[in-house]
Write an enzyme that holds these catalytic residues in place. Structure first.
Site, PDB file in Angstrom:
ATOM      1  N   LYS A  18       0.808  -1.230   0.000  1.00 42.55           N
ATOM      2  CA  LYS A  18       0.000   0.000   0.000  1.00 42.55           C
ATOM      3  C   LYS A  18       0.835   1.272   0.000  1.00 42.55           C
ATOM      4  O   LYS A  18       0.418   2.305  -0.508  1.00 42.55           O
ATOM      5  CB  LYS A  18      -0.969  -0.002   1.180  1.00 42.55           C
ATOM      6  CG  LYS A  18      -2.102  -0.991   0.978  1.00 42.55           C
ATOM      7  CD  LYS A  18      -3.297  -0.666   1.835  1.00 42.55           C
ATOM      8  CE  LYS A  18      -4.464  -1.566   1.490  1.00 42.55           C
ATOM      9  NZ  LYS A  18      -4.267  -2.958   1.980  1.00 42.55           N
ATOM     10  N   GLU A  59      -9.691   6.629   4.318  1.00 36.01           N
ATOM     11  CA  GLU A  59     -10.530   5.703   5.072  1.00 36.01           C
ATOM     12  C   GLU A  59      -9.739   4.412   5.219  1.00 36.01           C
ATOM     13  O   GLU A  59      -8.839   4.133   4.430  1.00 36.01           O
ATOM     14  CB  GLU A  59     -11.849   5.467   4.363  1.00 36.01           C
ATOM     15  CG  GLU A  59     -11.856   4.347   3.354  1.00 36.01           C
ATOM     16  CD  GLU A  59     -10.897   4.569   2.195  1.00 36.01           C
ATOM     17  OE1 GLU A  59     -10.198   3.608   1.848  1.00 36.01           O
ATOM     18  OE2 GLU A  59     -10.832   5.682   1.642  1.00 36.01           O
ATOM     19  N   SER A  70       1.573  -9.849  -1.096  1.00 31.81           N
ATOM     20  CA  SER A  70       1.256  -8.430  -0.910  1.00 31.81           C
ATOM     21  C   SER A  70       1.672  -7.865   0.433  1.00 31.81           C
ATOM     22  O   SER A  70       1.932  -6.658   0.545  1.00 31.81           O
ATOM     23  CB  SER A  70      -0.239  -8.196  -1.147  1.00 31.81           C
ATOM     24  OG  SER A  70      -1.012  -9.045  -0.320  1.00 31.81           O
TER      25      SER A  70
HETATM   26  C1  LIG Z   1      -5.122  -3.993   1.767  1.00 33.68           C
HETATM   27  C2  LIG Z   1      -4.406  -5.235   1.449  1.00 33.68           C
HETATM   28  C3  LIG Z   1      -4.823  -6.081   0.385  1.00 33.68           C
HETATM   29  C4  LIG Z   1      -6.083  -5.859  -0.389  1.00 33.68           C
HETATM   30  O1  LIG Z   1      -6.144  -4.682  -1.108  1.00 33.68           O
HETATM   31  P1  LIG Z   1      -5.929  -4.626  -2.676  1.00 33.68           P
HETATM   32  O2  LIG Z   1      -6.238  -3.219  -3.012  1.00 33.68           O
HETATM   33  O3  LIG Z   1      -6.876  -5.590  -3.315  1.00 33.68           O
HETATM   34  O4  LIG Z   1      -4.522  -4.990  -2.954  1.00 33.68           O
HETATM   35  C5  LIG Z   1      -4.057  -7.187   0.091  1.00 33.68           C
HETATM   36  N1  LIG Z   1      -2.949  -7.492   0.802  1.00 33.68           N
HETATM   37  C6  LIG Z   1      -2.527  -6.723   1.824  1.00 33.68           C
HETATM   38  C7  LIG Z   1      -1.299  -7.117   2.560  1.00 33.68           C
HETATM   39  C8  LIG Z   1      -3.244  -5.575   2.189  1.00 33.68           C
HETATM   40  O5  LIG Z   1      -2.812  -4.818   3.210  1.00 33.68           O
END
Ligand SMILES: *Cc1c(COP(=O)(O)O)cnc(C)c1O
Length: 406
Positions: free
Chosen positions: A101, A123, A389
C-alpha cells in the site's frame, strides 16, 4: 469561468477519458455534483504529474531509499518442490510498513503536496491503508485524518495506535455496521464539506475515475520489476502465471499491469470466499458478479437476498469489501483474468504451509493468493509468480487461533 482542460490524458490502461474500461461496461465517475470540481482538478493534476519527469523522479527516489525497492523476486525452493513447478514470490511484504500500500500512498502524498493541499483524508478497514497514509503524511509534513468504523477500531487496536503515534487523527464512524463501507462514505462526505484544502487519498483501485487508474499506475512498479526480474532468474522472457489476491484490487492491478497485453501470461485473481461462495458470508464479488454503482464507479458487487449491496465477510479484513475495482471487473468479464476464490480455511492452511516450508509468515490477504496454488495444475517448467502483498505479523492471533489443517 471553467475552461476545458488542456491537459492530455495519456492512458497506459484500456480506459477512456470518462474512466470506462474495455468495452465501457465498468468504471466511470459517479459522484455528487458538489465533488465534480474536485475530481476534475485532481484528474488534471494527476495527468500533469505523471508526465512530469521531476515528479516521477522524486517518487522513484522515495520508492528506492524509503520503501526499499526493488523488492526481491524470491524463488521459493521448498514450495516449488511441493507443487512440482517453479514458484517465485514477489516480496511486497518487505516494503517499509509491510505491504504494497505504501507504493501508492507515497505517490498520492507527493501529488497532494504538488496540488498545495495541506490536509489528507483517508478511510481504512483493517488499518493497513491508514498506517501507510499516516506514514506518508509524517514523511511529507501533511495533516492526516483517517476515518475508520467503530467496529474496526475495536478489532484493529495496534494499527489505530500506530496511526496515532504517526500523528494522524483517527475519527470513529458510528453509522451502519461501523466497518469499511461506512468509513468510505464518511470520507467522501468530508471531502464534499471541505473540498478546497483536502486531498482524499484512496488506497485501493476503486472509487470514481481517475482513482482506479491512478492507483493501478502507482502500483505498476510491481509488474515492471517482475518483468525485469523473471528473465534474469529463469531465462524465460515472461512468467507463465501471475497470481494475486483481490480486495479492491490494487496489488493485483500492480502485479498484472505490465502483462495485460502479453496474452501468453496467465493472470489469476484470487478473491475471498469467506465461508463459501454458496453462502452469504463471503467477498467473492467477481465470482458472484452482480453489477452496481459502488463508491463512484460501476462495477461488480455482491448482493444480499433483497438485491441490496451485501455486507461482505472474510477472515481477512483487507479483502472484506463488497465490490472490486472497475479494471478487475472488466478483466474478469472479458476473460483476460481467471478468477478463483479461496475460503477462510484454505487461506489459513496456505499460510501455515508457506510458513513451515519457507519461513515466511504471509498477510492473511496474501494467503488467499498462496491458497490458489492448491486449485491449479502446473507443468514442471512453468514459472509461477505469486504476489506476496504483505507480511503476517498483524495476523498472528488469527493464525494461532485456527488449527493448522494443512
Ligand atoms: C489492503 C491489502 C490487500 C487488499 O487490497 P488490494 O487493493 O486488493 O490490494 C491485500 N494485501 C494486503 C497485505 C493488504 O494490506
Amino acid at each position: 469561468m471553467k475552461t476545458e482542460s488542456t491537459i492530455t490524458h495519456k492512458h497506459r490502461l484500456p480506459v477512456n477519458d470518462e474512466g470506462f474500461y474495455g468495452d465501457g461496461r465498468f468504471g466511470g465517475s459517479f459522484v455528487p455534483s458538489g465533488l465534480r470540481g474536485n475530481i476534475d482538478e485532481l484528474a488534471d493534476a494527476y495527468y500533469e504529474a505523471v508526465a512530469d519527469d521531476d515528479f516521477m523522479e522524486e517518487y522513484r527516489r522515495l520508492l528506492r531509499d524509503y520503501v526499499g525497492r526493488p523488492t526481491p523476486l524470491y524463488r521459493a525452493e521448498r514450495l516449488s518442490r511441493h507443487y512440482g513447478t517453479n514458484i517465485y514470490l514477489k516480496r511486497e511484504d518487505l516494503n517499509h510498513t509491510g505491504a504494497h500500500k505504501i507504493n501508492n500512498a507515497i505517490a498520492m502524498g507527493l501529488l497532494a503536496r504538488r496540488m498545495g493541499k495541506r490536509r489528507v483524508i483517508a478511510e481504512t478497514g483493517a488499518g493497513q491503508h491508514g498506517v501507510a497514509t499516516a506514514t506518508v503524511c509524517a514523511l511529507l509534513g501533511l495533516e492526516c485524518t483517517v476515518f475508520m468504523g467503530e467496529t474496526d477500531i475495536e478489532r484493529q487496536r495496534p494499527n489505530v495506535e500506530r496511526m496515532r503515534m504517526l500523528g494522524a487523527e483517527v475519527v470513529g464512524v458510528k453509522s451502519g455496521t461501523g466497518t469499511l463501507t461506512d468509513a468510505v462514505n464518511e470520507a467522501l462526505a468530508e471531502w464534499c464539506r471541505n473540498p478546497s484544502e483536502t486531498f482524499y487519498l484512496i488506497g485501493s483501485a476503486v472509487g470514481p475515475h481517475p482513482y482506479p487508474e491512478m492507483v493501478a499506475e502507482f502500483q505498476s512498479v510491481i509488474s515492471e520489476e517482475i518483468k525485469a526480474q523473471v528473465p534474469v532468474l529463469t531465462g524465460k522472457a515472461f512468467p507463465d502465471y501471475v497470481i494475486a489476491c483481490v480486495g479492491g484490487g490494487s496489488n493485483a492491478a500492480g502485479a498484472f499491469f505490465n502483462f495485460i497485453d502479453e496474452g501468453a501470461v496467465r493472470l489469476v485473481a484470487v478473491e475471498a470466499a469467506g465461508h463459501g461462495v454458496d453462502t452469504y458470508e463471503n467477498a467473492a464479488t467477481m465470482t458472484l458478479g452482480s453489477e452496481a454503482v459502488l463508491h463512484g464507479s460501476r462495477t461488480l458487487v455482491i448482493k444480499d437476498g433483497e438485491g441490496e449491496i451485501a455486507e461482505p465477510y472474510s477472515i481477512s479484513a483487507g479483502l472484506d469489501y463488497p465490490g472490486v475495482g472497475p479494471l478487475h471487473a472488466w478483466l474478469a468479464a472479458s476473460g483476460r483474468v481467471t478468477v478463483l476464490a479461496a475460503t477462510d480455511d484454505e487461506a489459513v492452511a496456505a499460510a501455515h504451509r508457506l510458513t513451515r516450508l519457507e519461513g515466511i509468515i504471509p498477510a492473511l490477504e496474501s494467503s488467499h493468493a498462496i491458497a490458489a496454488l492448491e486449485k491449479m495444475h502446473f507443468y514442471p517448467d512453468d514459472v509461477v509468480v505469486v504476489n506476496l502483498s504483505g507480511r503476517g505479523d498483524k495476523d498472528l492471533e488469527t493464525y494461532l487461533s485456527c488449527p493448522d489443517i494443512s
